[in-house]
Motif scaffolding. Structure first.
Motif: not given
Length: 231
Positions: A40-42, A65-73, A79-81, A110-112
């Motif tokens: 569920e995390i972008q 690697f970028g991600s939205e700033g959610k818990d678990g990001a 895990f992905i990397g 555009t993700l952090p």
């Protein structure tokens, strides 16, 4: 244990020649097929040729690697990397996680930004014997018995801190990150969580079925933060 986990290493010296376009295309395909820890995390993964930062690893290619700033990001990115890290190592390509670098060119996402990874043809040994791993002994990082914890023990971590702890109990593995003092926390809190994701990737590679959940009744560990449970 999977052989690649027993011999992978961080490579810091690369041939400056870019990889063949066919290899780059196969990497792009692999990126599209990774399995996130938290679907569920972008997140984003892009191939670039320039980074900037204090770690002077010169390579023809990098992943950013970028991600939205959610818990678990952060755990999700680790895990992905690490799936890609193991894929590269198994394919004869060197890699190195770069915690203190950012994209040095324009990217699409555009993700952090979270972290980068160097990759390319190595000019040093790609693999190592398991006796060359500098890791804490199992009793320092775990209690209980579960063969998968050894795979987690061999995972890479920021400046080799290995700030994790695992409790094997009734077929489950409860996972913890060490609480850092305020100064270290400013520098490494996110990295410690990325490291947990990396270790979880190794556990997943050794699991017939893998699921990571938060349990309300997980045991507590003084000086550590409960991250979740492998069931």
């Amino acid at each position: 244990m999977k052989e690649i986990i027993r011999k992978r290493k961080s490579v810091r010296k690369y041939d400056s020649t870019p990889l063949d376009s066919e290899i780059i295309e196969s990497i792009k395909t692999r990126i599209l097929n990774v399995k996130p820890l938290y679907p569920e995390i972008q997140y984003s993964v892009e191939i670039i040729s320039k980074t900037k930062g204090i770690l002077g690893v010169k390579s023809p290619h990098f992943l950013t690697f970028g991600s939205e700033g959610k818990d678990g990001a952060a755990e999700n990115i680790g895990f992905i990397g690490q799936q890609l890290d193991l894929y590269f190592s198994e394919s004869g390509i060197g890699t190195c996680w770069l915690g203190a670098s950012k994209p040095g060119e324009k990217i699409e996402s555009t993700l952090p930004h979270v972290i980068s990874m160097a990759f390319g043809k190595p000019t040093e040994a790609l693999h190592r014997d398991i006796s060359k791993f500098k890791r804490k002994p199992l009793p320092e990082i775990s209690e209980g018995n579960d063969r998968r914890i050894e795979a987690a023990r061999l995972a890479p971590s920021a400046v080799n801190m290995q700030n994790w702890y695992f409790i094997a109990q009734n077929g489950k593995i409860h996972c913890y990150c060490k609480k850092l003092n305020p100064l270290l926390g400013l520098m490494f809190n996110e990295m410690v969580r990325i490291d947990m994701g990396i270790a979880l990737c190794h556990i997943a590679e050794e699991s017939d079925n893998f699921q990571f959940i938060k349990e309300s009744n997980a045991p507590q560990r003084k000086g550590y933060i409960y991250m979740g449970t492998v069931v």
